[in-house]
Design an enzyme around this catalytic site. Structure first.
Site, PDB file in Angstrom:
ATOM      1  N   GLU A 105       0.840  -1.209   0.000  1.00 26.02           N
ATOM      2  CA  GLU A 105       0.000   0.000   0.000  1.00 26.02           C
ATOM      3  C   GLU A 105       0.870   1.252   0.000  1.00 26.02           C
ATOM      4  O   GLU A 105       2.031   1.213   0.410  1.00 26.02           O
ATOM      5  CB  GLU A 105      -0.863   0.018   1.281  1.00 26.02           C
ATOM      6  CG  GLU A 105      -2.329  -0.296   1.059  1.00 26.02           C
ATOM      7  CD  GLU A 105      -3.122   0.785   0.318  1.00 26.02           C
ATOM      8  OE1 GLU A 105      -2.560   1.494  -0.533  1.00 26.02           O
ATOM      9  OE2 GLU A 105      -4.320   0.898   0.591  1.00 26.02           O
ATOM     10  N   ASP A 106       0.284   2.366  -0.430  1.00 30.32           N
ATOM     11  CA  ASP A 106       0.994   3.643  -0.361  1.00 30.32           C
ATOM     12  C   ASP A 106       0.965   4.209   1.060  1.00 30.32           C
ATOM     13  O   ASP A 106       1.957   4.708   1.560  1.00 30.32           O
ATOM     14  CB  ASP A 106       0.389   4.655  -1.356  1.00 30.32           C
ATOM     15  CG  ASP A 106      -1.138   4.787  -1.249  1.00 30.32           C
ATOM     16  OD1 ASP A 106      -1.761   4.056  -0.449  1.00 30.32           O
ATOM     17  OD2 ASP A 106      -1.706   5.621  -1.972  1.00 30.32           O
ATOM     18  N   ASP A 109      -4.010   5.014   6.641  1.00 27.71           N
ATOM     19  CA  ASP A 109      -4.558   6.215   7.265  1.00 27.71           C
ATOM     20  C   ASP A 109      -5.540   5.754   8.351  1.00 27.71           C
ATOM     21  O   ASP A 109      -5.129   5.424   9.470  1.00 27.71           O
ATOM     22  CB  ASP A 109      -5.222   7.038   6.152  1.00 27.71           C
ATOM     23  CG  ASP A 109      -5.725   8.392   6.586  1.00 27.71           C
ATOM     24  OD1 ASP A 109      -5.224   8.920   7.589  1.00 27.71           O
ATOM     25  OD2 ASP A 109      -6.616   8.950   5.921  1.00 27.71           O
ATOM     26  N   LYS A 137       0.115   6.792   8.941  1.00 30.22           N
ATOM     27  CA  LYS A 137      -0.394   7.923   9.738  1.00 30.22           C
ATOM     28  C   LYS A 137      -1.105   7.337  10.943  1.00 30.22           C
ATOM     29  O   LYS A 137      -2.341   7.228  10.936  1.00 30.22           O
ATOM     30  CB  LYS A 137      -1.436   8.691   8.908  1.00 30.22           C
ATOM     31  CG  LYS A 137      -0.928   9.786   8.032  1.00 30.22           C
ATOM     32  CD  LYS A 137      -2.152  10.608   7.578  1.00 30.22           C
ATOM     33  CE  LYS A 137      -2.099  10.936   6.133  1.00 30.22           C
ATOM     34  NZ  LYS A 137      -3.332  11.605   5.646  1.00 30.22           N
TER      35      LYS A 137
HETATM   36  P1  IMP Z   1      -7.465   4.369   4.845  1.00 31.38           P
HETATM   37  O1  IMP Z   1      -8.521   3.396   4.386  1.00 31.38           O
HETATM   38  O2  IMP Z   1      -8.075   5.555   5.565  1.00 31.38           O
HETATM   39  O3  IMP Z   1      -6.351   3.737   5.637  1.00 31.38           O
HETATM   40  O4  IMP Z   1      -6.847   5.025   3.565  1.00 31.38           O
HETATM   41  C1  IMP Z   1      -6.183   4.333   2.608  1.00 31.38           C
HETATM   42  C2  IMP Z   1      -6.205   5.060   1.289  1.00 31.38           C
HETATM   43  O5  IMP Z   1      -6.621   6.422   1.394  1.00 31.38           O
HETATM   44  C3  IMP Z   1      -4.807   5.109   0.736  1.00 31.38           C
HETATM   45  O6  IMP Z   1      -4.514   3.969  -0.014  1.00 31.38           O
HETATM   46  C4  IMP Z   1      -4.830   6.373  -0.090  1.00 31.38           C
HETATM   47  O7  IMP Z   1      -5.267   6.079  -1.394  1.00 31.38           O
HETATM   48  C5  IMP Z   1      -5.831   7.271   0.596  1.00 31.38           C
HETATM   49  N1  IMP Z   1      -5.167   8.276   1.464  1.00 31.38           N
HETATM   50  C6  IMP Z   1      -5.100   8.299   2.808  1.00 31.38           C
HETATM   51  N2  IMP Z   1      -4.393   9.359   3.243  1.00 31.38           N
HETATM   52  C7  IMP Z   1      -3.991  10.024   2.139  1.00 31.38           C
HETATM   53  C8  IMP Z   1      -3.195  11.209   1.926  1.00 31.38           C
HETATM   54  O8  IMP Z   1      -2.694  11.873   2.843  1.00 31.38           O
HETATM   55  N3  IMP Z   1      -3.003  11.554   0.625  1.00 31.38           N
HETATM   56  C9  IMP Z   1      -3.523  10.867  -0.438  1.00 31.38           C
HETATM   57  N4  IMP Z   1      -4.257   9.753  -0.280  1.00 31.38           N
HETATM   58  C10 IMP Z   1      -4.497   9.341   1.010  1.00 31.38           C
END
Ligand code: IMP
Length: 188
Positions: A105-106, A109, A137
């Site tokens: 994953e990138d 969050d 994060k």
């Molecule tokens: P999560 O499901 O909230 O953990 O988010 C995962 C996805 O949200 C990542 O794979 C990103 O594509 C996107 N994402 C979360 N934070 C950022 C950010 O700071 N910049 C750009 N994309 C983000």
């Protein structure tokens, strides 16, 4: 011809959080760790589209372990806001039963995306499953997700570049940066 010219900052970027050189240096370290942990195995790297593409390709170039790649695509974001809904829009090509899986994953969050993916993939009975994430994060976490391999821990702010987008833009930047507020705030 390749040159080592300094990185030109995109006009919408306020500051660089992680430089291209630091990203590449960390990837070499992560690849060495993975090579050591997976020696003698043939792991499958699952790239989560689209954000992981740059990270996955640079990581693969540094790995020596015998590996395969596959992709999944999920969508959970509209602009810079989490909708909280994760949707699978592209599935794996191959069966992963009995395989050692590394989900790439990138960024982690809230953890909602990986929480969903992990649950989904575990029903397919892999031998093992670990997460490799370039960024983490931890302050934003809503679901308990712990990447085994993590490039950088960052504060809870929105970042772009090196695969990460804002409304599908900025993925091609070679560094991780923070946008100028004027880029995403309506003018008025
Ligand atoms: P999560 O499901 O909230 O953990 O988010 C995962 C996805 O949200 C990542 O794979 C990103 O594509 C996107 N994402 C979360 N934070 C950022 C950010 O700071 N910049 C750009 N994309 C983000």
């Amino acid at each position: 011809m390749m040159t080592n010219s300094p990185t030109v900052l995109h006009p919408d970027v306020e500051r660089v959080l992680i430089s291209e050189a630091d990203i590449q240096k960390r990837i070499v370290e992560l690849a060495a760790e993975i090579d050591r942990d997976y020696e003698g195995l043939a792991p499958v790297f699952i790239g989560i589209l689209k954000g992981s593409v740059l990270f996955l390709s640079d990581l693969l170039k540094r790995l020596s372990v015998d590996c395969r790649i596959d992709f999944m695509c999920v969508s959970s974001y509209e602009g810079d806001r989490s909708t909280g809904v994760v949707r699978l829009t592209l599935d794996l090509r191959d069966n992963i039963e009995g395989r050692d899986i590394l989900v790439v994953e990138d960024i982690v969050d809230t953890g909602l995306t990986l929480g969903y993916l992990k649950q989904n993939l575990m029903t397919r009975k892999p031998r093992s499953l670990e997460i490799v994430s370039l960024l983490d994060k931890p302050e934003a976490r809503k679901v308990l997700i712990e990447p085994k391999y993590r490039g950088f821990q960052i504060p809870n702010e929105f970042v772009v570049g090196y695969g990460l987008d804002f409304d599908e833009r900025y993925r091609n930047l070679p560094y991780i940066g923070v946008l100028k507020p004027s880029t995403y705030q309506p003018q008025g």
